[in-house]
Each structure stands twice: as C-alpha cells, then as structure tokens.
Design a protein around this motif. Structure first.
Motif, mmCIF file in Angstrom:
data_model
loop_
_atom_site.group_PDB
_atom_site.id
_atom_site.type_symbol
_atom_site.label_atom_id
_atom_site.label_comp_id
_atom_site.label_asym_id
_atom_site.label_seq_id
_atom_site.Cartn_x
_atom_site.Cartn_y
_atom_site.Cartn_z
ATOM 1 N N LYS A 94 0.788 -1.712 -0.066
ATOM 2 C CA LYS A 94 -0.234 -0.204 0.044
ATOM 3 C C LYS A 94 0.826 0.800 0.399
ATOM 4 O O LYS A 94 2.707 1.460 0.307
ATOM 5 C CB LYS A 94 -1.243 -0.271 1.118
ATOM 6 C CG LYS A 94 -2.081 -0.849 1.313
ATOM 7 C CD LYS A 94 -2.691 -1.353 2.112
ATOM 8 C CE LYS A 94 -4.284 -2.002 2.162
ATOM 9 N NZ LYS A 94 -4.315 -2.532 3.184
ATOM 10 N N LEU A 121 2.435 12.117 3.870
ATOM 11 C CA LEU A 121 1.270 12.154 2.805
ATOM 12 C C LEU A 121 0.255 13.687 2.703
ATOM 13 O O LEU A 121 -0.280 14.243 2.146
ATOM 14 C CB LEU A 121 0.048 11.152 3.360
ATOM 15 C CG LEU A 121 0.640 9.733 2.804
ATOM 16 C CD1 LEU A 121 -0.811 8.741 3.980
ATOM 17 C CD2 LEU A 121 0.364 9.564 1.455
ATOM 18 N N LEU A 126 -1.949 13.840 -0.178
ATOM 19 C CA LEU A 126 -2.620 12.719 -0.654
ATOM 20 C C LEU A 126 -3.392 12.199 0.784
ATOM 21 O O LEU A 126 -3.395 11.483 0.757
ATOM 22 C CB LEU A 126 -1.042 11.455 -1.468
ATOM 23 C CG LEU A 126 -1.007 11.778 -2.611
ATOM 24 C CD1 LEU A 126 -0.406 10.928 -3.296
ATOM 25 C CD2 LEU A 126 -2.321 12.256 -3.540
ATOM 26 N N GLU A 127 -3.607 13.203 1.236
ATOM 27 C CA GLU A 127 -4.598 12.724 2.678
ATOM 28 C C GLU A 127 -5.147 11.728 2.395
ATOM 29 O O GLU A 127 -5.693 11.577 1.651
ATOM 30 C CB GLU A 127 -4.985 14.197 3.205
ATOM 31 C CG GLU A 127 -3.858 14.734 3.705
ATOM 32 C CD GLU A 127 -3.632 15.920 3.160
ATOM 33 O OE1 GLU A 127 -3.849 16.142 1.241
ATOM 34 O OE2 GLU A 127 -3.366 17.485 3.575
ATOM 35 N N GLN A 129 -5.679 8.851 1.668
ATOM 36 C CA GLN A 129 -4.607 7.264 0.333
ATOM 37 C C GLN A 129 -4.115 6.488 0.870
ATOM 38 O O GLN A 129 -3.485 5.718 -0.402
ATOM 39 C CB GLN A 129 -4.334 8.389 -1.328
ATOM 40 C CG GLN A 129 -4.779 10.038 -1.808
ATOM 41 C CD GLN A 129 -5.578 9.618 -2.655
ATOM 42 O OE1 GLN A 129 -6.673 9.335 -3.322
ATOM 43 N NE2 GLN A 129 -5.799 10.901 -3.644
ATOM 44 N N ASN A 131 -4.022 3.925 2.032
ATOM 45 C CA ASN A 131 -4.387 2.357 1.898
ATOM 46 C C ASN A 131 -4.696 2.170 -0.010
ATOM 47 O O ASN A 131 -4.863 1.077 0.002
ATOM 48 C CB ASN A 131 -6.327 2.068 2.550
ATOM 49 C CG ASN A 131 -5.848 2.299 3.857
ATOM 50 O OD1 ASN A 131 -4.055 1.640 4.682
ATOM 51 N ND2 ASN A 131 -5.980 2.760 4.701
ATOM 52 N N LYS A 132 -4.591 2.740 -0.549
ATOM 53 C CA LYS A 132 -4.336 2.743 -1.798
ATOM 54 C C LYS A 132 -3.599 1.695 -2.691
ATOM 55 O O LYS A 132 -1.914 2.143 -1.590
ATOM 56 C CB LYS A 132 -4.625 3.889 -2.624
ATOM 57 C CG LYS A 132 -5.875 4.583 -2.317
ATOM 58 C CD LYS A 132 -6.062 5.643 -4.073
ATOM 59 C CE LYS A 132 -7.078 6.319 -4.339
ATOM 60 N NZ LYS A 132 -7.805 7.049 -4.645
ATOM 61 N N GLU A 136 -3.364 2.358 -8.325
ATOM 62 C CA GLU A 136 -4.052 3.668 -8.363
ATOM 63 C C GLU A 136 -4.070 4.572 -8.571
ATOM 64 O O GLU A 136 -5.368 5.163 -8.413
ATOM 65 C CB GLU A 136 -5.623 2.838 -7.093
ATOM 66 C CG GLU A 136 -5.580 1.067 -7.049
ATOM 67 C CD GLU A 136 -6.277 0.543 -6.276
ATOM 68 O OE1 GLU A 136 -6.797 -0.351 -5.600
ATOM 69 O OE2 GLU A 136 -5.258 0.989 -4.550
ATOM 70 N N LEU A 137 -2.943 5.494 -8.369
ATOM 71 C CA LEU A 137 -2.620 6.013 -8.724
ATOM 72 C C LEU A 137 -2.915 6.739 -10.066
ATOM 73 O O LEU A 137 -1.836 5.753 -10.680
ATOM 74 C CB LEU A 137 -1.380 6.881 -7.634
ATOM 75 C CG LEU A 137 -1.229 6.463 -6.563
ATOM 76 C CD1 LEU A 137 -0.549 6.588 -5.679
ATOM 77 C CD2 LEU A 137 -2.952 6.880 -5.484
ATOM 78 N N GLN A 141 0.967 11.302 -8.784
ATOM 79 C CA GLN A 141 0.827 11.391 -7.658
ATOM 80 C C GLN A 141 0.942 9.916 -7.538
ATOM 81 O O GLN A 141 2.513 10.265 -5.696
ATOM 82 C CB GLN A 141 -1.139 10.591 -6.997
ATOM 83 C CG GLN A 141 -1.600 11.437 -7.233
ATOM 84 C CD GLN A 141 -3.368 10.892 -7.363
ATOM 85 O OE1 GLN A 141 -3.562 9.686 -7.598
ATOM 86 N NE2 GLN A 141 -4.635 11.397 -6.825
#
Ligand code: ADP
Ligand code: MG
Lengths: 371, 309
Positions: A94, A121, A126-127, A129, A131-132, A136-137, A141
């Motif tokens: 992650k 983050l 990128l607060e 995010q 757990n992505k 997925e970015l 990002q």
C-alpha cells in the motif's frame, strides 16, 4: 546555504570494460543546493548518480559526501536516497507501506509508521490515500509518493533520476515548481538529473552540463545560458544561432570574427576561453534568437549588425519566430516578442538585425549538440 | 458485467471462425478428455465389483463400500482400521510435500540468479543445459538413478573410495533414491514458473529497497517472494500433484517395503482387476491433493487468477 551536506566528486572515472562512461568528473556540490546534471541521453548522468548512491564503484577518483570518502560504503549505508527514473514503487504494498519502507527496515512499529506516513501524505497533498495501491494512483501522484518515500528515510542528499520524464507536459511543469518548493522546505541537497534544459534551468541553483561522459560546464543557470563555455553547451542549452569563422582581432575580452557568410562580427570571449582564443583560430560565435532586434540603419552598430532577408515567419503566441537568410546564405533565426502589433515583418523583407555585445559569445570552434 | 465484454473482445481478436474452433477444441479437451473419464471413474468408485453377468442387474447399486475399504479394510468392521493402506496414503502425501519443499528450496536461489541476471548469453546457455536431461524419457531417467544409487553404483563407489563409508549404503531401501528421483523428475516445473516470475521483477525495486537500507533477507521477504508468489505457487502445485500421483519413479526407485499410494491404485486396477476399488482410491488421492493445494493457497493468500499470469 551551507547547512546541508555537500557532495564532492574528485576526478571521477567510471569505465564499463573499455567504454568510458564518465571521464575525469570533478564537481563540488554545496550542501542544501539544488544541483542538476544536464545532458543528452546516454551521456553518463545515471552512471554518476549511481556512483553517488553507491550502486557503482568508481574506477578512479573519489565520491565524498559531507566530506567523508564513500569508498567501500554500500548504498544502504549512505545518507542518500535515490528516486529512480521509473520510480520503482513497490506495487504490492500500500501507499503508506511504500512511503515508510525505510522505517520498516529499521524495525519501527506499525503505529509509528502510520503516523509518519500521514504526515508525509499531508505534505504531498495525498491525505487519506495511504491505503491505496500504487497502481491506483495517477502518474503525478505516484511521483509524489516516490518523493515522500525517499524523504521518509531522512536522507542528507536526495538523488533524482529524470523523475518527471514520464509525465505529460502540464504536470511536468507543475511538478517542477512543487519539487523546488519541497527542496526549499526540507533544506537538503538535491541532485537532479535531466535531459530537459527547461527543468534544469528553472529548478537548479547550479547546473553541470555533460556530453559523452565529460562535464563541459558547471555554473548557475544564468551563467550557462548567457556565457556557455563550449559550442556543445551553447547549442544544447536553449536555442542559438551559430556563426563559424576565424578570429581577426582580439581586444581584451572581445574578439572580432570574420564569419564565413555573415561578415565581420564582434563578440565577447566566453570566460573559459579568455587567453586561449587567439588571432587566426577557428572560432564559433553564438547569438540567441531573442537577442536580435531590428534597426533601420546599420551605421551606428558597426560589427554588431547584419542584414538578412525574411524566409518564413511563425506565430508562437507569445512571440514570432522569424527565419532569415543572410546575403551569404546563412540561416538565422530571430524571435520577436508579441506585443500586440500587427505583423512586424513579411516574407521577402530585407532587415537589419543588431545585437548587444554582451549577447554574443565567442569561443574556439568545436562540436555542436546534434538535434 | 465483464463477462460479455470478455467474449466480445475474444471474438474480435480471434475472428469468428478461429474463435469458435478454439472454443470447440478446448471444450472437447475439457469434456471428452478430462471430465468424462473422471466422471466415469467417480461412477465406478460407488459401485460393486460384479461379474459381467450381474452388471446392470438388481445387485448393481451404488455403495460406499469401496471408500469404506480404504478406512476399515476388507473386514469392514468398525474399530479395526486398514492401517497398511492408510499409512501408505499418509506417507505418500507427506513425502510429496517434502519433495515439493525440497524442490522449492533448491530452485529459489537458482531461479533468482537466472531471473535477475537477465539478458546474458551465458544464462540462456545455463537454462538450456538444465532442459537437456528432460529430453530423456522419465522411465529411463529413473533407471539411471537406480544405477547411480545401486550398491556398486558410482555414489557408493565414490564414497567408499574416499573412505567416507566402508559398507555400501542401500539408497533404495532407505528411499533416498526415490525422493531424489522424484525431486529431480519435476524440478523444472518448479524452476520455470519461478524463474519467469522473478525475471519480470523490476531490478530497480530491489535496488530501491537496498537504497533504503533493507537487508537481503528483508528484500526477499518483502519484495521478491511476494512478486514471485504466483510462480512459486504454480510450481509447488505442479510438483506436489505430480509427485503424489507419480507411478514410474516409485515403481523403479521405491524400496521393497514402502509403497506409494499410486501403486495401490495400480494394483487394484491391474492385479486385482477391481476397477471399482481402484477408482475409489484414485478419487481419494485426487480429492485429497486438491484439498491440500487449495488449503495452502488459502493460507498463503494466493489468488487462482494470479497463477495464470
Ligand atoms: N552497466 C553498464 N554496462 C555497460 N555500459 C553501461 C552500463 N551502464 C551504463 N552504460 C553505458 O554508459 C553510458 C551512460 O549511461 P547512463 O549513465 O545511463 O546515461 P544517461 O545519461 O542517459 O543516464 C551509456 O552509453 C550506457 O550504454
Ligand atoms: Mg539515465
């Protein structure tokens, strides 16, 4: 300026078998500087960065970080963090695990890592995010996650290998500003590698221009743009008109050059060639397209003007690019700012172009950057 | 939702004729060559072994007797178990697992080395050298092992020559020949999926981890093994399934006192001519193997979908 940890390369040679990838490179990078290596692809930039990060041992010479000789010290023991050309995020971890990987290695607890990840983050906007998965970015990002991951290790020197090359133009320009802001905030030394002169000039305190393993010039963006040391630098950084000829006369820092096709022209001798460039030498002189302006009468600008006929004109939005040919058949490009006037020139016009002495640089003839 | 698009995509790339032909062939493969024989085995396993005259007659009914036989033996009495066959079964499963793990341990460093030193001609040569022995038929290879491990074989001869032992070791009786032979028989099925998986790992990820201070153990645990997991699990599945179901190597290399479960199946079919009983044994082995593989995949969180990649 002097708080950070500096990096010195002392007569660095790196060979791969017979092939010399880096030839006698010496650079002194100040602590806290944003320093760029600029050069075309394959000129040895990545190789230098790998020698600084410790993935590669120099064949000769030394790498010093904070004054300490790095010989025999592995990449995991150096106070550097490298951001790879392809970012090399861990796709199965992650985002927050990626960012705090260096803490995981040191055995930090999960809650401690979570907290630090949240801080970082937030810094990269990128607060929430964390757990992505990296997949997925978006490109920009991912870029920022790679920066956060490198910064999490709290390096003294951050090494960036063309980190923006995969992004589209708009994002690239945005990230330039962002990178520069991050560097100023964290205050550590950034060593940045790029083949894009725009990136190098906008972000860096100092730039080293490389060609085929050799550092051709080190200086501020301004110095490199205005007073290129070699024909390669003059033609690689920004656009330039090159006039070839022979030195007719040397007067102090100035030289009068008999150009092959554009008459006798005056130029200042680039600092690196002062005392070297002699009467009778083959020389090159460079005048940038934006350094030309139009005058009605050549009389007052003897030696600093030439006449040419307009061949073509292109509208670029903020400027016009005008392509001309001198009487001797020399192609010249000039750029005129768009200040809202009607068209200033038209094809077939005979124009008198003049330049200021400080905008013309002369140096011994040499190899140009191939387009 | 994804299904119709998948089909449309499939027909678009392959065309209608080729698409239908391929589907028919795959369908034939699955139904005629895999499903039907297995189903008839399954059917067999629930029937009595009757003389031909009585087949289809009133006595030909479904029964669990064949399965009961594996657990309770011929007597069928509760309380007394068919320890011989159950032991063989358990030993087969455990030994197949051990062979699988041994192959994994042997192959991982090799797969890592081959996978990460990509591109060099020497590595390709190494891979070819690994394949060459597999041009030789499995039975011949098993016999070759028998010769090597025999009392007067080169291993005993060499060890005695070096003075390590003064009596030849009976590798066959100790089943060392069998385990080595099994491990060797399927080792490439472990190596290649793993090699493929590791080869696709971006070298920069390893360097990035190293740059951030990770030790080699940490790098393998967190970066290489998770990336190679689908390859590792398909390798382990194949080696386990094939070792548990192997017949040639146990026949040729097995000690006289230790049977492999497949040999029991073979005996039911071939010596006792009791296909019904043999089918039941075969089905038990198949189901147990599948259950074990699925259990391990669950424990190690491997997705079926990842394995095909
Ligand atoms: N490990 C290597 N072995 C042989 N040649 C290499 C190796 N790494 C880089 N080179 C060569 O060194 C030169 C410089 O490479 P590099 O530093 O990657 O250039 P760039 O400036 O594009 O980053 C190239 O010609 C490349 O082919
Ligand atoms: Mg590079």
């Amino acid at each position: 300026m002097t708080d950070g940890v500096g990096v010195e390369l002392e007569n660095l040679w790196i060979r791969f078998g017979e092939f010399v990838a880096v030839r006698d490179a010496s650079v002194n990078i100040n602590g806290g500087d944003f320093f760029s290596f600029l050069g075309p692809s394959g000129c040895g930039k990545t190789t230098i960065l790998r020698a600084v990060s410790g993935f590669l041992q120099p064949s000769e010479g030394r790498v010093l970080i904070g004054g300490r000789d790095m010989a025999g010290i592995g990449p995991n023991k150096r106070p550097t963090a490298l951001i790879f050309q392809n970012l090399a995020l861990f796709p199965l971890m992650k985002v927050w695990e990626n960012i705090t990987f260096s803490m995981e290695v040191r055995g930090a607890s999960a809650s401690e890592r979570r907290r630090r990840a949240d801080e970082l983050l937030e810094m990269i906007a990128l607060e929430g995010q964390g757990n992505k998965l990296p997949g997925e970015l978006s490109g920009g990002q991912k870029q920022r996650v790679a920066i956060a991951r490198a910064l999490c290790a709290e390096p003294d020197v951050l090494l960036l290998d063309e980190p923006l090359s995969a992004l589209d133009l708009k994002l690239r320009q945005h990230m330039r500003t962002e990178l520069r802001a991050i560097q100023q905030r964290v205050g550590i030394t950034f060593i940045y590698i790029t083949h894009d002169q725009g990136e190098a000039l906008t972000m860096s305190d100092n730039v080293a221009v490389m060609r085929a393993g050799v550092i051709e010039q080190i200086g501020t963006g301004h110095a490199i743009y205005d007073l290129p040391a070699t024909p390669f630098v003059a033609s690689f950084v920004g656009e330039n008109n090159v006039f070839r000829g022979k030195v007719l006369e040397v007067k102090g820092d100035e030289a009068l050059i008999r150009t092959n096709r554009s008459g006798d022209l005056l130029a200042q001798i680039t600092p690196a060639a002062r005392g070297v460039l002699k009467v009778g030498d083959d020389a090159m002189m460079f005048v940038r397209p934006e350094a030309f302006s139009l005058v009605d009468d050549a009389g007052a600008h003897a030696g600093k003007s030439l006449t040419a006929r307009v061949v073509n004109e292109e509208f670029e939005g903020n400027s016009y690019s005008v392509f001309l040919e001198s009487e001797g058949g020399k192609r010249i490009k000039m750029s005129l700012p768009n200040v809202g006037q009607e068209r200033v020139v038209s094809t077939g016009d005979d124009l008198i172009l003049k330049y200021e002495l400080r905008n013309a640089v002369a140096m011994p003839a040499g190899e140009l950057a191939s387009e | 939702m994804a299904r119709p698009r998948l089909f449309a995509e499939y027909f678009r790339t392959n065309g209608r004729f080729l698409g239908i032909t391929m589907m028919l062939l795959v369908g034939f493969w699955i139904i005629v060559l895999i499903l039907l024989p297995q189903l008839s085995m399954l059917d067999f396993s629930f029937r009595y072994n009757l003389p031909p005259a009585e087949q289809g007659g009133p006595k030909d009914v479904y029964t669990l007797d064949n399965y009961r036989h594996l657990i309770y033996g011929a007597g069928g009495g509760e309380g007394s178990y068919n320890t011989v066959d159950l032991m063989v079964f358990g030993r087969t499963i455990l030994a197949a697992m051990a062979v699988t793990v041994a192959d994994l341990i042997l192959c991982y460093p090799l797969a890592y080395y081959l996978g990460q030193s990509r591109g060099s001609g020497f590595v390709r040569l190494l891979v070819v050298l690994l394949i060459i022995p597999y041009w030789i038929n499995e039975i011949l290879r098993a016999f070759a092992f028998r010769i090597i491990f025999a009392d007067g074989g080169i291993i005993n001869a060499a060890m005695m020559g070096l003075g390590l032992i003064d009596q030849p070791i009976d590798f066959i009786r100790a089943d060392i020949a069998l385990y080595t032979g099994l491990g060797y028989a399927y080792i490439l099925l472990m190596l290649f999926p793993m090699y493929n998986a590791i080869e696709s790992l971006d070298r920069n990820q390893i360097e990035a981890a190293r740059d951030m201070g990770a030790s080699w153990v940490h790098i393998h645990r967190r970066i290489v093994i998770p990336h190679a997991k689908p390859g590792i699990s398909s390798g382990m599945t194949m080696v386990f399934m094939l070792s548990a179901g192997a017949l040639a190597a146990p026949q040729i290399l097995g000690g006289p006192s230790s049977l492999w479960f497949t040999q029991l199946v073979y005996q039911w079919f071939n010596n006792s001519l009791n296909w019904q009983q043999g089918s039941a044994y075969a089905i038990v082995l198949l189901m147990a193997s599948i259950a074990i593989v699925l259990t391990f995949m669950k424990i190690f969180r491997v997705n079926m979908g990842d394995i095909g990649k």
